[in-house]
Design an enzyme around this catalytic site. Structure first.
Site, PDB file in Angstrom:
ATOM      1  N   ASP A  13      41.913  33.766  31.354  1.00 54.02           N
ATOM      2  CA  ASP A  13      42.663  32.301  31.433  1.00 54.02           C
ATOM      3  C   ASP A  13      42.011  31.205  30.579  1.00 54.02           C
ATOM      4  O   ASP A  13      42.714  30.677  29.854  1.00 54.02           O
ATOM      5  CB  ASP A  13      42.573  31.850  32.969  1.00 54.02           C
ATOM      6  CG  ASP A  13      43.241  33.024  33.548  1.00 54.02           C
ATOM      7  OD1 ASP A  13      43.822  34.077  33.228  1.00 54.02           O
ATOM      8  OD2 ASP A  13      42.986  32.781  34.902  1.00 54.02           O
ATOM      9  N   TYR A  37      41.123  39.969  45.263  1.00 55.56           N
ATOM     10  CA  TYR A  37      40.544  39.984  43.629  1.00 55.56           C
ATOM     11  C   TYR A  37      39.170  40.570  43.609  1.00 55.56           C
ATOM     12  O   TYR A  37      39.178  41.558  42.759  1.00 55.56           O
ATOM     13  CB  TYR A  37      41.034  38.438  43.155  1.00 55.56           C
ATOM     14  CG  TYR A  37      40.584  38.784  41.572  1.00 55.56           C
ATOM     15  CD1 TYR A  37      41.483  38.827  40.579  1.00 55.56           C
ATOM     16  CD2 TYR A  37      39.188  38.101  41.088  1.00 55.56           C
ATOM     17  CE1 TYR A  37      41.246  38.669  39.405  1.00 55.56           C
ATOM     18  CE2 TYR A  37      39.158  38.074  39.776  1.00 55.56           C
ATOM     19  CZ  TYR A  37      40.146  38.461  38.911  1.00 55.56           C
ATOM     20  OH  TYR A  37      39.961  38.194  37.449  1.00 55.56           O
ATOM     21  N   LEU A  71      49.887  31.226  36.868  1.00 53.96           N
ATOM     22  CA  LEU A  71      50.015  30.608  35.581  1.00 53.96           C
ATOM     23  C   LEU A  71      48.742  29.866  34.930  1.00 53.96           C
ATOM     24  O   LEU A  71      48.646  29.163  34.097  1.00 53.96           O
ATOM     25  CB  LEU A  71      51.162  29.600  35.437  1.00 53.96           C
ATOM     26  CG  LEU A  71      52.550  30.556  35.826  1.00 53.96           C
ATOM     27  CD1 LEU A  71      53.681  29.443  36.055  1.00 53.96           C
ATOM     28  CD2 LEU A  71      52.745  31.650  34.985  1.00 53.96           C
ATOM     29  N   GLU A 100      34.126  27.750  37.097  1.00 53.16           N
ATOM     30  CA  GLU A 100      35.345  28.548  38.114  1.00 53.16           C
ATOM     31  C   GLU A 100      34.473  29.516  38.989  1.00 53.16           C
ATOM     32  O   GLU A 100      34.641  29.600  40.192  1.00 53.16           O
ATOM     33  CB  GLU A 100      36.724  29.051  37.300  1.00 53.16           C
ATOM     34  CG  GLU A 100      37.736  29.411  38.157  1.00 53.16           C
ATOM     35  CD  GLU A 100      39.036  29.623  37.635  1.00 53.16           C
ATOM     36  OE1 GLU A 100      39.114  28.997  36.326  1.00 53.16           O
ATOM     37  OE2 GLU A 100      39.909  29.988  38.217  1.00 53.16           O
ATOM     38  N   HIS A 123      44.441  42.494  34.826  1.00 49.47           N
ATOM     39  CA  HIS A 123      43.012  43.142  35.572  1.00 49.47           C
ATOM     40  C   HIS A 123      42.343  44.010  34.494  1.00 49.47           C
ATOM     41  O   HIS A 123      41.897  45.011  34.819  1.00 49.47           O
ATOM     42  CB  HIS A 123      43.398  43.995  36.692  1.00 49.47           C
ATOM     43  CG  HIS A 123      44.015  42.736  37.847  1.00 49.47           C
ATOM     44  ND1 HIS A 123      43.026  42.477  38.813  1.00 49.47           N
ATOM     45  CD2 HIS A 123      45.329  42.573  38.113  1.00 49.47           C
ATOM     46  CE1 HIS A 123      43.831  41.712  39.772  1.00 49.47           C
ATOM     47  NE2 HIS A 123      45.095  41.732  39.263  1.00 49.47           N
ATOM     48  N   SER A 159      46.553  27.596  36.509  1.00 54.70           N
ATOM     49  CA  SER A 159      46.352  26.191  36.741  1.00 54.70           C
ATOM     50  C   SER A 159      44.989  25.893  36.875  1.00 54.70           C
ATOM     51  O   SER A 159      44.487  24.959  36.439  1.00 54.70           O
ATOM     52  CB  SER A 159      47.414  25.757  38.002  1.00 54.70           C
ATOM     53  OG  SER A 159      46.520  26.456  39.153  1.00 54.70           O
TER      54      SER A 159
END
Ligand code: GLA
Length: 373
Positions: A156, A217, A109, A144, A16, A111
């Site tokens: 990520d 989030y 992780l 995303e 974060h 994805s």
């Protein structure tokens, strides 16, 4: 059709911090998402996934935005990438995409970034070979954020594109996003060889999936922005521990405390690794990161806390939750010889709490997204 692979990631430390212009230190996993892709000339996208047998998603290249709400949630990630290429003026004439993902979904992780990055490198090679690594990261992130609607930072996608085998990637997110030269990659590859020290990094996937699209989030991001505004700094990256005492709202102070101390922990870990210190020493930073995510940022869960406690009880040097939180996985730094004992410890502690045992596997820093030959 040719095939491309993009890995998931484990963030060693720096959770974060990315959307606060701070520091991160991920490694790529050997688990990845494979995308088989071939060009088409009929201006349509034909999308399938080995994880969705029998489901075929077909959308016209020129109609992607309009179809966004009509396609299944998982399809928004790859279609968002195609849409981003089209929006940036790349000559996408149509494409067949067949996805096969090995990164567990919702395990913290990454994805979804692996999925977006696999499609991004495939489309680069098919339609836009001159794209820089920075542009690849921006495209995967935009897909995303804007098409799938998940407001992630850049951690990520950067890990999936930039990581190299045997190294952790130290990224200064502000320097990276602000670099004037689009070719510039402000990242340092730091040798990360636990095996040489007789150590292993274990991932324990609790099997309690998170869903970053669910609002918590985004709420954390908004709280960080509010804390930065209250302090009069551009981002929490610019706040110091002394500044924190000026935050009168206890909630904002806790959130900011996590970010400020987490950035310091990333820098401390980078320094320890750079100077070739015994990697056992970084264990304490991992556990301190977990405590901060648990108490100050409040993104841990009872299952994640249990996994950390179980790892520490059986002799881990340090353990912490990874990724956005609210579920997912824990990493622990252990002696290689203790692997079986630690796995048994997880199973025992989880069984005593009426939970099924986590899926535990060892990770080593793998290479970033590439074409498979
Ligand atoms: C998720 C997001 C990342 C990052 C982490 C928390 O994985 O996708 O951008 O914010 O959470 O460190």
């Amino acid at each position: 059709m040719d095939r491309w692979i993009a890995p998931g990631r484990v963030n060693l430390i720096g959770e974060h911090t990315d959307y606060n212009d701070g520091f991160v230190l991920p490694i790529a996993l050997s688990l990845g998402v494979v995308c088989a892709a071939g060009p088409r000339t009929d201006r349509s996208v034909r999308l399938t996934s080995a994880q969705r047998p029998g489901e075929v998603v077909e959308v016209a290249v020129d109609d992607l935005a309009a179809q966004r709400d009509r396609v299944p949630g998982w399809a928004r990630y790859p279609l968002g990438v195609v849409h981003e290429f089209v929006c940036r003026g790349h000559p996408v004439t149509g494409v067949t995409l067949a996805i096969d993902g090995a990164v567990p979904i919702g395990a913290g992780l990454s994805s979804s970034a692996a999925l977006c990055c696999a499609v991004t490198v495939a489309l680069r090679d098919l339609f836009a070979p001159a794209l820089t690594e920075r542009a690849l990261i921006e495209i995967a992130k935009a897909a995303e954020n804007e098409f799938a609607g998940v407001p992630t930072g850049v951690l990520d996608q950067s890990a999936s594109i930039l990581c190299t085998a045997g190294h952790a990637l130290f990224l200064d997110v502000r320097a990276f996003t602000a670099a004037a030269d689009p070719e510039a990659v402000v990242a340092e590859q730091i040798p990360f060889d636990l095996g040489a020290a007789g150590l292993t990094l274990l991932v324990a996937d609790t099997g309690h999936p998170h869903d970053l699209a669910d609002g918590a989030y985004a709420e954390r991001r908004a709280q960080c922005e509010a804390a930065a505004a209250a302090l009069g700094v551009r981002a929490l990256r610019d706040a110091t521990e002394v500044d924190l005492t000026r935050l009168t709202d206890p909630l904002l102070r806790r959130r900011a405390t996590h970010v400020v101390t987490e950035n310091a922990r990333v820098l401390a870990m980078v320094e320890q690794l750079r100077t070739g210190m015994d990697p056992r020493a970084v264990g304490a930073l991992l556990t301190a990161s977990h405590r901060s995510l648990q108490a100050d940022f409040e993104v841990s869960t009872p299952a994640l806390d249990l996994a950390v406690a179980a790892a520490m009880d059986v002799g881990a040097y340090g353990a912490r939750m990874v990724g956005g939180g609210f579920g997912g996985s824990v990493i622990s730094l252990i002696d290689h010889d203790a692997t079986e004992r630690v796995i048994a410890g997880f199973a025992e502690r989880f069984a005593a709490s009426g939970l099924s045992a986590p899926w535990v596997f060892a990770v080593e820093p793998a290479t970033g997204a590439h074409r498979l030959v």
